[in-house]
Design an enzyme around this catalytic site. Sequence first.
Site, mmCIF file in Angstrom:
data_model
loop_
_atom_site.group_PDB
_atom_site.id
_atom_site.type_symbol
_atom_site.label_atom_id
_atom_site.label_comp_id
_atom_site.label_asym_id
_atom_site.label_seq_id
_atom_site.Cartn_x
_atom_site.Cartn_y
_atom_site.Cartn_z
ATOM 1 N NE ARG A 233 -24.641 31.377 3.704
ATOM 2 C CZ ARG A 233 -23.431 31.721 2.786
ATOM 3 N NH1 ARG A 233 -23.521 33.022 3.237
ATOM 4 N NH2 ARG A 233 -21.968 31.145 2.586
ATOM 5 N NE ARG B 283 -27.427 41.330 4.619
ATOM 6 C CZ ARG B 283 -25.647 40.644 4.611
ATOM 7 N NH1 ARG B 283 -25.486 38.777 4.835
ATOM 8 N NH2 ARG B 283 -24.835 41.357 4.950
ATOM 9 C CD GLU C 28 -18.977 38.911 0.416
ATOM 10 O OE1 GLU C 28 -19.208 38.321 0.535
ATOM 11 O OE2 GLU C 28 -20.364 39.055 1.266
ATOM 12 C CB SER D 249 -14.968 35.744 1.751
ATOM 13 O OG SER D 249 -16.157 34.502 1.457
ATOM 14 N NE ARG E 272 -24.540 38.884 -1.034
ATOM 15 C CZ ARG E 272 -24.129 38.951 0.113
ATOM 16 N NH1 ARG E 272 -22.926 39.095 -0.038
ATOM 17 N NH2 ARG E 272 -24.544 39.159 1.128
#
Length: 421
Positions: A261, A276, A348, A351, A389
């Site tokens: 990403r 990130r 976070e 998800s 993460r």
Amino acid sequence: MLDINLIRENPDKVKRGIEKKKADPKLVDKFLRVDEEWRTKVKALDELKAEQNELSKELAKERKEDLISRAQLLKQRIGDIEAERGTLETKRDEILNKIPNIPFEDVLIGKDENGNKVIREWGEKPKFSAEDGFKSKDYLSLGEKLGLIDVKKAAEVSGSRFGYLMNEAALMEFGLVQLAFKILLEEGFIPVVPPVMIKPDVYSRMGRLAGDQKEDKYFLPKDELYLVGSSEHTLGPLHLNDVFEVKDLPRRYVGFSTCFRREAGSYGKDTKGILRVHQFDKVEMYSFTKPEDSEKEHQFLVSLQEKMRQALELPYRVVEICTGDMGWTDARQYDIETWLPSENVYRENSSCSNTTDFQTRGINAKYKTAEGKKEFTHALNGTAFAIGRTIISILENYQTKEGKVRVPKALQDYVGKKEIG
């Protein structure tokens, strides 16, 4: 993509739904106008082709000049209208591509993350007391000191937002993969290592190039391929144009892949370290279900996410995501947020989403009902472990006063030790 018949038959419902997700409800009116023109052209084509068939029968009996002339004019007219229909179809699809999935009626309404709701919390947060001479460190400080993370060398080699996982951190990554697969295979999931490249057409059909999502993707123009941003993106197309037998549902997959990403919208402290990054590894769950079972399946996937975090004894909370913060393809979404001591907040970590038939309609994944009718399945996806993460969470929550890091019991056999440092 949304069901075109839903837009035609219940436009107000679609308008309300997409407006909740910050999309322009006027798109529905634009779609319907173009769709009506398209349907008019389709009807005209059907009539002209029927006339052409009758004329062909007459010509088969007797080739008169006036019949031949009529046939030529008819052929030209059909060609013109087919071109007009194609142009309208392209325009209609462009508008449809700007319309996100609509949320369930009972989803929380909110503009952004401030509208999200904490459902439950689990685990005891570690207590780091400055009075005891224990000032907690952030994961990057720990990782660099213990030789677990190297972002400086990665920046020299690959640029910013890359990192090397070294030594026990590398072993921890594969331990997390094996732990997730062990738990999920016991639940009947099928293990998969999917491709990390995908054709633009298939990516679009998965709903992952719509809106502003394309800006976050890496595209290889010479090869006409995208790099995937999640295992989900190629797990779904495993059943491109397939039809399930109803007895084979739910069909559950667990996939491991590297993901890519741009993270173009992130800024500040998140651009440092490995929170990130442009390249990361992830274990992903993906389910195909009957429509009436998808909400139950959603809760099941969330329960598995919790089971995996409880196995690591990481404090976390489950958050229900509001309409203004949820994903483009989602009708309902939950996030798992893990406690991050250095920031004194939950962040976070994964998800879990019910995309209903939004993705399966695009990839044409159906099932045969007991009555023999073919219907679109529902599809769901959920992160088992976002590796980077999760390692961040472990480093921060398991750090010791001496600057070492304890290894969670569930990972000790994979890492080969109880403590790092």
